[in-house]
Write a protein that holds these residues in place. Structure first.
Motif, PDB file in Angstrom:
ATOM      1  N   GLU A  93      45.465  50.569  45.274  1.00  0.00           N
ATOM      2  CA  GLU A  93      44.189  50.731  45.983  1.00  0.00           C
ATOM      3  C   GLU A  93      43.011  50.447  45.056  1.00  0.00           C
ATOM      4  O   GLU A  93      42.030  49.815  45.460  1.00  0.00           O
ATOM      5  CB  GLU A  93      44.081  52.134  46.570  1.00  0.00           C
ATOM      6  CG  GLU A  93      45.056  52.383  47.711  1.00  0.00           C
ATOM      7  CD  GLU A  93      45.127  53.843  48.136  1.00  0.00           C
ATOM      8  OE1 GLU A  93      45.263  54.091  49.349  1.00  0.00           O
ATOM      9  OE2 GLU A  93      45.054  54.734  47.260  1.00  0.00           O
ATOM     10  N   ILE A  94      43.106  50.893  43.805  1.00  0.00           N
ATOM     11  CA  ILE A  94      42.048  50.631  42.834  1.00  0.00           C
ATOM     12  C   ILE A  94      41.948  49.126  42.582  1.00  0.00           C
ATOM     13  O   ILE A  94      40.852  48.558  42.568  1.00  0.00           O
ATOM     14  CB  ILE A  94      42.296  51.406  41.525  1.00  0.00           C
ATOM     15  CG1 ILE A  94      42.186  52.915  41.773  1.00  0.00           C
ATOM     16  CG2 ILE A  94      41.321  50.957  40.439  1.00  0.00           C
ATOM     17  CD1 ILE A  94      42.667  53.780  40.625  1.00  0.00           C
ATOM     18  N   LEU A  95      43.087  48.474  42.415  1.00  0.00           N
ATOM     19  CA  LEU A  95      43.100  47.023  42.214  1.00  0.00           C
ATOM     20  C   LEU A  95      42.480  46.307  43.408  1.00  0.00           C
ATOM     21  O   LEU A  95      41.709  45.356  43.240  1.00  0.00           O
ATOM     22  CB  LEU A  95      44.525  46.529  41.965  1.00  0.00           C
ATOM     23  CG  LEU A  95      44.683  45.031  41.708  1.00  0.00           C
ATOM     24  CD1 LEU A  95      43.883  44.594  40.480  1.00  0.00           C
ATOM     25  CD2 LEU A  95      46.149  44.666  41.546  1.00  0.00           C
ATOM     26  N   SER A  96      42.767  46.779  44.605  1.00  0.00           N
ATOM     27  CA  SER A  96      42.182  46.181  45.808  1.00  0.00           C
ATOM     28  C   SER A  96      40.663  46.290  45.811  1.00  0.00           C
ATOM     29  O   SER A  96      39.961  45.341  46.181  1.00  0.00           O
ATOM     30  CB  SER A  96      42.766  46.849  47.057  1.00  0.00           C
ATOM     31  OG  SER A  96      42.158  46.333  48.223  1.00  0.00           O
ATOM     32  N   VAL A  97      40.139  47.440  45.392  1.00  0.00           N
ATOM     33  CA  VAL A  97      38.685  47.610  45.320  1.00  0.00           C
ATOM     34  C   VAL A  97      38.088  46.657  44.284  1.00  0.00           C
ATOM     35  O   VAL A  97      37.062  46.029  44.523  1.00  0.00           O
ATOM     36  CB  VAL A  97      38.301  49.075  45.001  1.00  0.00           C
ATOM     37  CG1 VAL A  97      36.811  49.210  44.723  1.00  0.00           C
ATOM     38  CG2 VAL A  97      38.707  49.993  46.152  1.00  0.00           C
ATOM     39  N   ASN A 133      38.397  43.080  45.914  1.00  0.00           N
ATOM     40  CA  ASN A 133      37.697  42.836  47.173  1.00  0.00           C
ATOM     41  C   ASN A 133      36.308  43.445  47.249  1.00  0.00           C
ATOM     42  O   ASN A 133      35.582  43.205  48.204  1.00  0.00           O
ATOM     43  CB  ASN A 133      38.543  43.356  48.341  1.00  0.00           C
ATOM     44  CG  ASN A 133      39.897  42.694  48.382  1.00  0.00           C
ATOM     45  OD1 ASN A 133      40.011  41.492  48.299  1.00  0.00           O
ATOM     46  ND2 ASN A 133      40.948  43.493  48.460  1.00  0.00           N
ATOM     47  N   GLY A 134      35.954  44.281  46.269  1.00  0.00           N
ATOM     48  CA  GLY A 134      34.668  44.967  46.306  1.00  0.00           C
ATOM     49  C   GLY A 134      34.692  46.084  47.327  1.00  0.00           C
ATOM     50  O   GLY A 134      35.625  46.224  48.115  1.00  0.00           O
ATOM     51  N   LYS A 135      33.658  46.896  47.284  1.00  0.00           N
ATOM     52  CA  LYS A 135      33.530  47.984  48.260  1.00  0.00           C
ATOM     53  C   LYS A 135      32.084  48.451  48.228  1.00  0.00           C
ATOM     54  O   LYS A 135      31.530  48.672  47.156  1.00  0.00           O
ATOM     55  CB  LYS A 135      34.474  49.135  47.907  1.00  0.00           C
ATOM     56  CG  LYS A 135      34.483  50.248  48.932  1.00  0.00           C
ATOM     57  CD  LYS A 135      35.558  51.263  48.626  1.00  0.00           C
ATOM     58  CE  LYS A 135      35.583  52.323  49.715  1.00  0.00           C
ATOM     59  NZ  LYS A 135      36.612  53.322  49.471  1.00  0.00           N
ATOM     60  N   GLY A 136      31.476  48.605  49.382  1.00  0.00           N
ATOM     61  CA  GLY A 136      30.073  48.999  49.433  1.00  0.00           C
ATOM     62  C   GLY A 136      29.216  47.972  48.718  1.00  0.00           C
ATOM     63  O   GLY A 136      29.315  46.778  48.981  1.00  0.00           O
ATOM     64  N   ALA A 137      28.420  48.416  47.760  1.00  0.00           N
ATOM     65  CA  ALA A 137      27.537  47.513  47.022  1.00  0.00           C
ATOM     66  C   ALA A 137      28.255  46.807  45.871  1.00  0.00           C
ATOM     67  O   ALA A 137      27.701  45.899  45.255  1.00  0.00           O
ATOM     68  CB  ALA A 137      26.345  48.296  46.475  1.00  0.00           C
ATOM     69  N   MET A 138      29.496  47.208  45.589  1.00  0.00           N
ATOM     70  CA  MET A 138      30.230  46.587  44.483  1.00  0.00           C
ATOM     71  C   MET A 138      30.738  45.213  44.900  1.00  0.00           C
ATOM     72  O   MET A 138      31.483  45.079  45.869  1.00  0.00           O
ATOM     73  CB  MET A 138      31.418  47.468  44.094  1.00  0.00           C
ATOM     74  CG  MET A 138      32.246  46.889  42.970  1.00  0.00           C
ATOM     75  SD  MET A 138      33.579  48.030  42.542  1.00  0.00           S
ATOM     76  CE  MET A 138      34.693  46.894  41.740  1.00  0.00           C
ATOM     77  N   PRO A 139      30.350  44.178  44.142  1.00  0.00           N
ATOM     78  CA  PRO A 139      30.841  42.835  44.473  1.00  0.00           C
ATOM     79  C   PRO A 139      32.310  42.676  44.108  1.00  0.00           C
ATOM     80  O   PRO A 139      32.832  43.396  43.254  1.00  0.00           O
ATOM     81  CB  PRO A 139      29.962  41.912  43.621  1.00  0.00           C
ATOM     82  CG  PRO A 139      29.348  42.754  42.581  1.00  0.00           C
ATOM     83  CD  PRO A 139      29.400  44.174  43.041  1.00  0.00           C
ATOM     84  N   LYS A 140      32.972  41.730  44.756  1.00  0.00           N
ATOM     85  CA  LYS A 140      34.386  41.500  44.467  1.00  0.00           C
ATOM     86  C   LYS A 140      34.566  40.745  43.154  1.00  0.00           C
ATOM     87  O   LYS A 140      33.650  40.069  42.678  1.00  0.00           O
ATOM     88  CB  LYS A 140      35.048  40.743  45.619  1.00  0.00           C
ATOM     89  CG  LYS A 140      34.520  39.347  45.852  1.00  0.00           C
ATOM     90  CD  LYS A 140      35.231  38.722  47.024  1.00  0.00           C
ATOM     91  CE  LYS A 140      34.719  37.300  47.245  1.00  0.00           C
ATOM     92  NZ  LYS A 140      35.462  36.636  48.289  1.00  0.00           N
ATOM     93  N   ALA A 188      42.054  42.857  35.444  1.00  0.00           N
ATOM     94  CA  ALA A 188      41.881  43.711  36.625  1.00  0.00           C
ATOM     95  C   ALA A 188      43.090  44.625  36.792  1.00  0.00           C
ATOM     96  O   ALA A 188      42.943  45.815  37.087  1.00  0.00           O
ATOM     97  CB  ALA A 188      41.673  42.860  37.876  1.00  0.00           C
ATOM     98  N   GLU A 189      44.283  44.080  36.581  1.00  0.00           N
ATOM     99  CA  GLU A 189      45.495  44.890  36.708  1.00  0.00           C
ATOM    100  C   GLU A 189      45.542  45.980  35.640  1.00  0.00           C
ATOM    101  O   GLU A 189      45.920  47.123  35.928  1.00  0.00           O
ATOM    102  CB  GLU A 189      46.726  43.995  36.629  1.00  0.00           C
ATOM    103  CG  GLU A 189      46.856  43.084  37.843  1.00  0.00           C
ATOM    104  CD  GLU A 189      48.017  42.115  37.740  1.00  0.00           C
ATOM    105  OE1 GLU A 189      48.905  42.314  36.877  1.00  0.00           O
ATOM    106  OE2 GLU A 189      48.047  41.159  38.539  1.00  0.00           O
ATOM    107  N   ALA A 190      45.150  45.638  34.409  1.00  0.00           N
ATOM    108  CA  ALA A 190      45.154  46.629  33.325  1.00  0.00           C
ATOM    109  C   ALA A 190      44.132  47.730  33.589  1.00  0.00           C
ATOM    110  O   ALA A 190      44.408  48.917  33.362  1.00  0.00           O
ATOM    111  CB  ALA A 190      44.869  45.943  31.991  1.00  0.00           C
TER     112      ALA A 190
END
Length: 115
Positions: free
Chosen positions: A82-86, A89-96, A104-106
Motif C-alpha cells: 500500500e505504501i509503494l502504491s501511494v 500513484n500519489g495521494k491527495g496533494a502528493m504527486p506520483k 521506491a521499493e526500498a
C-alpha cells in the motif's frame, strides 16, 4: 496583489521541493567519476537518505508530519504494498512517482517497518 504573488511563489517552491533536483545529482556524478562508478556499480540503496532528500519537506525531517501526513507509524496503518502504491500513484496533494524503481521499493519497505 501581494497575497497573490506570495501564494504563487509559495506554491512554486513547494512543487520544486517535491520534485527534487535530479539535474544537480547527475551533474555531481559527472564531476566525480568515483561517485558515478559507485552509482553504476549498484551500491546499496539507503532508504532513510532518500526519504530525507525527497520526502522530509512535506512529511517532516523526523516524519512527524507537516504539509503532508506523519509517517512515523505508517507501517501500522498501511502495508508495504500500500505504501509503494501511494509512492507510485500519489495521494491527495502528493504527486506520483516522486521516487521510482528500486528506490521506491526500498523506501516502501523501510516505511512499512515504522510501527
Amino acid at each position: 496583489m501581494k497575497k497573490t504573488l506570495l501564494a504563487l511563489l509559495f506554491g512554486s517552491s513547494l512543487v520544486l521541493a517535491a520534485c527534487g533536483d535530479n539535474a544537480s545529482d547527475e551533474a555531481s556524478d559527472a564531476n566525480n567519476p568515483q561517485d558515478a562508478a559507485e552509482s553504476a556499480a549498484g551500491t546499496e540503496i539507503e532508504p532513510e537518505k532518500i526519504v530525507n532528500q525527497k520526502c522530509s519537506s512535506c512529511h517532516g525531517g523526523d516524519l512527524s508530519g507537516g504539509m503532508g501526513p506523519a509517517l512515523k507509524n505508517i507501517g501500522s496503518q498501511l502495508s508495504e504494498d500500500e505504501i509503494l502504491s501511494v509512492i507510485q500513484n500519489g495521494k491527495g496533494a502528493m504527486p506520483k512517482n516522486i521516487i521510482e524503481g528500486d528506490e521506491a521499493e526500498a523506501v516502501a519497505e523501510w516505511l512499512a517497518e515504522k510501527k
